[in-house]
Design an enzyme around this catalytic site. Structure first.
Site, PDB file in Angstrom:
ATOM      1  N   ALA A 197      39.735  39.178  39.206  1.00 35.70           N
ATOM      2  CA  ALA A 197      38.734  38.100  39.350  1.00 35.70           C
ATOM      3  C   ALA A 197      37.365  38.721  39.592  1.00 35.70           C
ATOM      4  O   ALA A 197      37.184  39.934  39.463  1.00 35.70           O
ATOM      5  CB  ALA A 197      39.121  37.192  40.508  1.00 35.70           C
ATOM      6  N   ASN A 198      36.380  37.902  39.912  1.00 40.79           N
ATOM      7  CA  ASN A 198      35.064  38.425  40.294  1.00 40.79           C
ATOM      8  C   ASN A 198      34.487  37.558  41.402  1.00 40.79           C
ATOM      9  O   ASN A 198      35.112  36.579  41.824  1.00 40.79           O
ATOM     10  CB  ASN A 198      34.135  38.511  39.071  1.00 40.79           C
ATOM     11  CG  ASN A 198      33.947  37.169  38.415  1.00 40.79           C
ATOM     12  OD1 ASN A 198      33.394  36.259  39.018  1.00 40.79           O
ATOM     13  ND2 ASN A 198      34.415  37.023  37.185  1.00 40.79           N
ATOM     14  N   ARG A 199      33.293  37.904  41.860  1.00 44.24           N
ATOM     15  CA  ARG A 199      32.751  37.268  43.068  1.00 44.24           C
ATOM     16  C   ARG A 199      32.002  35.965  42.811  1.00 44.24           C
ATOM     17  O   ARG A 199      31.366  35.428  43.705  1.00 44.24           O
ATOM     18  CB  ARG A 199      31.798  38.232  43.779  1.00 44.24           C
ATOM     19  CG  ARG A 199      32.476  39.458  44.312  1.00 44.24           C
ATOM     20  CD  ARG A 199      31.450  40.327  45.028  1.00 44.24           C
ATOM     21  NE  ARG A 199      31.956  41.674  45.218  1.00 44.24           N
ATOM     22  CZ  ARG A 199      32.735  42.039  46.226  1.00 44.24           C
ATOM     23  NH1 ARG A 199      33.101  41.150  47.111  1.00 44.24           N
ATOM     24  NH2 ARG A 199      33.151  43.285  46.328  1.00 44.24           N
ATOM     25  N   ALA A 258      31.213  33.170  35.194  1.00 46.12           N
ATOM     26  CA  ALA A 258      31.317  34.637  35.114  1.00 46.12           C
ATOM     27  C   ALA A 258      32.692  34.929  34.517  1.00 46.12           C
ATOM     28  O   ALA A 258      33.682  35.055  35.242  1.00 46.12           O
ATOM     29  CB  ALA A 258      31.171  35.239  36.505  1.00 46.12           C
TER      30      ALA A 258
END
Ligand code: FMN
Length: 410
Positions: A212-214, A278
């Site tokens: 995943a990402n932030r 994102a």
């Protein structure tokens, strides 16, 4: 004189902050544009500006006392709150924001704010430390959730001799935001169908783990809400986020990049598409059917990654159903404008909102954003703003874009 102001009624609530003096200029500008301005001064605001100046500039009686019998017989506090097109709070002090967020009604200003059925725009202004306090952040988030619009604050020189975030937006900016709100009342994006993606994607490794990402989704969700307030039919395709679905928006929840692309394609045709999510560039080639054991041979170091579909490029190059306006985000940590320009041409989109996501900036997951709008015609630096203010500004620009192309087609 701009048509969105002509004959419109603005109820301006002036709070007790040092920036109150700027509201005298705001009243003058609003009247120059043809608006009718009624003013409520809080008790503290009277320490900063006089009733005489406000009455002279607005050409109207100034209100302030909830229990003023004459006022109550002449107009009444409920009518004052409703007999308007927009309520503007400037400066919105930390105290007023707290009282609004908690639904207090302990003076004429907050009673009118609770009683109104009209849109509310606030222009916060306070010392940086007050602005950054968790209590103020919570109050602001709650107000935004409640549909309150914001303009500013900006970064700059503050009255106490310090410099930082918390300076009230300038009267010209507040006037422009009021113009947008008044246009919104008439549905500046009515009849437009807009698709927006938001949040991160999760790319499964096995049934319990994922890449995943932030991304928090705060910016994309705020844009969806702002577009809906301008009357657009908004479809939000969101990756996994901890945010409530925005009001007046149809939200489709997905996990992976491939699901996000499929959901977007199902929603075509649309007039505009905004890719704020994102999206993970890569996914695991073969998701394990069972949880990978710690001792298994295929430890994470051995994960085989393959490229994910590029949603922005797909929508920008969509033959028959290419939206008239495709907007992407470029999250960069260096050479912002240069990389954004490469992305603009590489993906074939119309606008790029470039933002610096270096950890020191605190953009990912944070509440503020510093945007550069990059188009084929050039680039434009926006001041550091709350994500909801970025959303309002972008929604306004999109409305202007469609208004201009409508006029050109006539
Ligand atoms: C000189 C001075 C300047 C102030 N400036 C601000 C300000 O810019 N923002 C703010 O939130 N409070 C400011 N305050 C504090 C507010 O006046 C105070 O919280 C007051 O209760 C606000 O009342 P109101 O929200 O009803 O207007 C200031 C106080 C003083 C004495």
């Amino acid at each position: 004189m701009n048509s969105e102001f002509k004959g419109k009624r603005v109820l301006l609530i002036i709070g007790g902050g040092i920036a109150a003096y700027k509201c005298l200029d705001l009243i003058r500008r609003l009247r120059e544009q043809g608006a009718v301005v009624r003013v409520i001064l809080t008790a503290s605001a009277r320490q900063f500006v006089t009733e005489l100046s406000v009455a002279t500039l607005s050409g109207e009686k100034v209100h302030g006392d909830l229990f003023d019998l004459t006022d109550e017989l002449e107009i009444g506090h409920i009518q004052l709150a409703r007999d308007t097109d927009l309520v503007v709070v400037a400066p919105a002090t930390a105290n007023l924001m707290a009282r609004m967020a908690h639904g207090l009604a302990d003076d004429l200003a907050t009673t009118a704010l609770l009683a109104t059925d009209k849109p509310v725009l606030i222009a916060p202004a306070m010392n940086t430390r007050m602005w950054e306090k968790p209590a103020t952040r919570r109050n602001l988030a709650r107000l935004i959730d409640d549909g309150v619009r914001t303009v500013g604050p900006n970064e700059g020189f503050l009255a106490e001799g310090e410099s930082g975030m918390g300076r009230m937006a300038e009267p010209a900016e507040i006037l422009a935001a009021i113009g947008q709100c008044l246009k919104a009342g008439a549905g500046a994006l009515a009849g437009k169908r807009i698709l927006i993606t938001s949040g991160p994607t999760w790319e499964a490794i096995d049934p319990v783990r994922y890449i995943a990402n932030r991304s928090s989704g705060k910016q994309g969700h705020a844009i969806a809400a702002s577009l809906a307030r301008l009357g657009a039919e908004v479809v939000l395709v969101s990756g996994p986020v901890a945010l409530p679905d925005p009001q007046g928006v149809r939200t489709i929840r997905v996990e992976s990049a491939r699901q996000m692309l499929e959901a977007c394609e199902r929603e075509l045709p649309v007039d505009a598409a905004i890719c704020a999510a994102a999206v993970a560039d890569w996914r695991v080639e073969a998701e394990a059917g069972q949880k990978i054991k710690k001792k298994a041979k295929s430890a994470p170091g051995g994960l085989n990654l393959v490229e994910n579909p590029d949603i922005l490029a797909s929508l920008s190059r969509h033959g028959a159903h290419r939206p008239q306006l495709v907007i992407g985000f470029a999250a960069e940590t260096e050479n912002l404008i240069e990389h954004a320009r490469v992305k603009l041409t590489g993906k074939g989109c119309d606008w790029i909102l470039a933002n610096d996501v270096s950890p020191a900036r605190g953009v990912l997951g944070g509440d503020e954003n510093t945007i550069h709008l990059v188009t084929a015609g050039g680039s434009e630096a926006w001041p550091k703003m709350h994500k909801s203010a970025v959303a309002e500004a972008l929604a306004g620009r999109i409305a202007d874009h469609f208004a201009t192309s409508r006029k050109a087609a006539e």
